[in-house]
Motif scaffolding. Structure first.
Motif, PDB file in Angstrom:
ATOM      1  N   GLN A 171      35.543 -10.483 -57.822  1.00  0.00           N
ATOM      2  CA  GLN A 171      36.007 -11.314 -58.925  1.00  0.00           C
ATOM      3  C   GLN A 171      37.468 -11.074 -59.273  1.00  0.00           C
ATOM      4  N   PHE A 172      37.844  -9.811 -59.385  1.00  0.00           N
ATOM      5  CA  PHE A 172      39.205  -9.521 -59.850  1.00  0.00           C
ATOM      6  C   PHE A 172      40.216  -9.377 -58.714  1.00  0.00           C
ATOM      7  N   GLY A 173      39.699  -9.196 -57.486  1.00  0.00           N
ATOM      8  CA  GLY A 173      40.600  -9.066 -56.349  1.00  0.00           C
ATOM      9  C   GLY A 173      40.626 -10.314 -55.494  1.00  0.00           C
ATOM     10  N   VAL A 174      39.550 -10.537 -54.753  1.00  0.00           N
ATOM     11  CA  VAL A 174      39.511 -11.657 -53.808  1.00  0.00           C
ATOM     12  C   VAL A 174      39.631 -12.998 -54.522  1.00  0.00           C
ATOM     13  N   ARG A 175      38.904 -13.183 -55.637  1.00  0.00           N
ATOM     14  CA  ARG A 175      38.925 -14.463 -56.352  1.00  0.00           C
ATOM     15  C   ARG A 175      39.679 -14.363 -57.668  1.00  0.00           C
ATOM     16  N   GLY A 176      40.614 -13.455 -57.743  1.00  0.00           N
ATOM     17  CA  GLY A 176      41.323 -13.233 -58.992  1.00  0.00           C
ATOM     18  C   GLY A 176      42.134 -14.421 -59.465  1.00  0.00           C
ATOM     19  N   ASP A 177      42.513 -15.321 -58.543  1.00  0.00           N
ATOM     20  CA  ASP A 177      43.322 -16.477 -58.918  1.00  0.00           C
ATOM     21  C   ASP A 177      42.485 -17.728 -59.143  1.00  0.00           C
ATOM     22  N   TRP A 178      41.143 -17.562 -59.237  1.00  0.00           N
ATOM     23  CA  TRP A 178      40.269 -18.730 -59.381  1.00  0.00           C
ATOM     24  C   TRP A 178      40.474 -19.408 -60.721  1.00  0.00           C
ATOM     25  N   VAL A 179      40.548 -20.738 -60.682  1.00  0.00           N
ATOM     26  CA  VAL A 179      40.601 -21.542 -61.901  1.00  0.00           C
ATOM     27  C   VAL A 179      39.548 -22.633 -61.782  1.00  0.00           C
ATOM     28  N   LEU A 180      39.080 -23.105 -62.900  1.00  0.00           N
ATOM     29  CA  LEU A 180      38.056 -24.139 -62.916  1.00  0.00           C
ATOM     30  C   LEU A 180      38.565 -25.400 -62.206  1.00  0.00           C
ATOM     31  N   PRO A 181      37.841 -25.892 -61.194  1.00  0.00           N
ATOM     32  CA  PRO A 181      38.253 -27.132 -60.505  1.00  0.00           C
ATOM     33  C   PRO A 181      37.931 -28.356 -61.361  1.00  0.00           C
ATOM     34  N   ALA A 182      38.754 -28.589 -62.367  1.00  0.00           N
ATOM     35  CA  ALA A 182      38.449 -29.602 -63.377  1.00  0.00           C
ATOM     36  C   ALA A 182      38.366 -31.006 -62.805  1.00  0.00           C
TER      37      ALA A 182
END
Length: 333
Positions: free
Chosen positions: A200-211
């Motif tokens: 969550q905090f490393g690999v997908r740390g830049d994830w944002v909701l695909p609005a």
């Protein structure tokens, strides 16, 4: 995946065309795979019916929950009513969708109980409950078809592994010295938490909701909610296995007894569980983020430890239950 979700969304909208009346019975049925109902089921079996069966059921269900929590934490998949605003979300959840936790839990809990209890009525009940819970998750807009299929498949695999290897693993576990089993238990319960946090905090740390793709009502912080679910299950697994291991070394207890004793055990044991949960809600509310996940780990470890060690010890001390050896001696006499 968007193409698959669009096709599944169309099918869910068609199902929901039956209208609200069908949602009411399905909302009741779906609880047969919920955490609350299954916790009550496990407590009833362990405290009041058959301690050996209840202990094994508890390990199977909580281990399944930890696997489900890890999958959810890394899947980053929407629920139907997040993805498509035209789908009604009759059942709302804050964690990611795949795999379906209710479907997986129903497969493991009811399937294990039906098979191990050896009663035809329970087998038939499991055969009816499991698919109905899966269907309810789809109709209520909580899961895509694929979420339910994956949840049932993972649950079936865990169920098969438990039925095939539990005796062998249990014999090995009881042969370990204290240092080894404590070390293994910490590894089993902490490694998934670390992996989930790294993802969550490393690999997908830049994830944002695909609005632009998820046009429905998406809740705040699905990654945080999913991580909290993983930590909750792993905490429960730690406390449960720790309690059961210590209980076996202290001297197993028997769930036999009069109806009055069995009802009293359940009432006393579950009242402490409810008290801890209520105090948690009053004092700390709904904590989020890493600190909230860690707090959930600790709280549910304590709850599981109470259920598997504290409550049985208190039952024996208060005279509401006897140690297994004493109950067997009375039966022989």
């Amino acid at each position: 995946m968007d193409t698959l979700w669009e096709a599944e969304s169309a099918a869910i909208r068609w199902l929901q065309g039956a209208g609200d009346p069908l949602s009411y019975p399905l909302a009741l049925i779906t609880h047969l795979g919920s955490q609350g109902v299954i916790v009550v089921l496990m407590a009833t079996v362990f405290w009041c019916v058959d301690a050996r069966l209840g202990a094994r059921l508890l390990v199977a269900v909580i281990a399944s929950g930890a696997v489900n929590g890890l999958f959810k934490s890394v899947s980053y998949t929407p629920r139907p009513y997040w993805f498509d605003a035209r789908i009604t979300g009759y059942s709302h959840h804050g964690s990611f969708g795949m795999p379906s936790g209710h479907s997986q839990a129903a497969m493991v809990a009811w399937g294990y109980l039906g098979i191990r209890a050896g009663r035809r009525a329970l087998m038939w009940a499991a055969a009816v409950i499991i698919p109905l819970v899966g269907f309810s998750r789809i109709y209520l807009g909580a899961h895509f078809f694929s979420d339910v299929v994956v949840g049932l498949s993972v649950g079936a695999l865990i169920l098969w592994l438990m039925l095939r290897y539990e005796d062998r693993v249990l014999l090995w576990w009881r042969s370990l010295d204290t240092t080894r089993w404590v070390s293994y238990l910490l590894l089993i319960t902490l490694v998934p938490c670390v992996l989930g946090a790294i993802w969550q905090f490393g690999v997908r740390g830049d994830w944002v909701l695909p609005a632009t793709e998820w046009i429905g009502a998406t809740p705040a912080d699905p990654p945080g909610r999913s991580l909290a679910g993983l930590y909750t299950a792993c905490g429960g697994l730690l406390g449960g296995v720790l309690g059961l291991t210590l209980l076996h070394r202290w001297g197993r207890y028997s769930a036999e007894g009069t109806i009055t004793a069995r009802v009293s055990r359940f009432a006393l044991g579950i009242s402490v569980v409810v008290l801890i949960v209520v105090l948690d809600e009053i004092l700390f509310g709904d904590p989020t983020g890493p600190s909230g996940a860690l707090f959930s780990f600790v709280v549910y470890a304590a709850l599981a430890f109470w259920a598997t060690y504290g409550a049985p010890r208190m039952f024996v001390t208060s005279g509401l239950a006897a140690k297994a050896q004493e109950a067997e001696r009375v039966d022989r006499e």
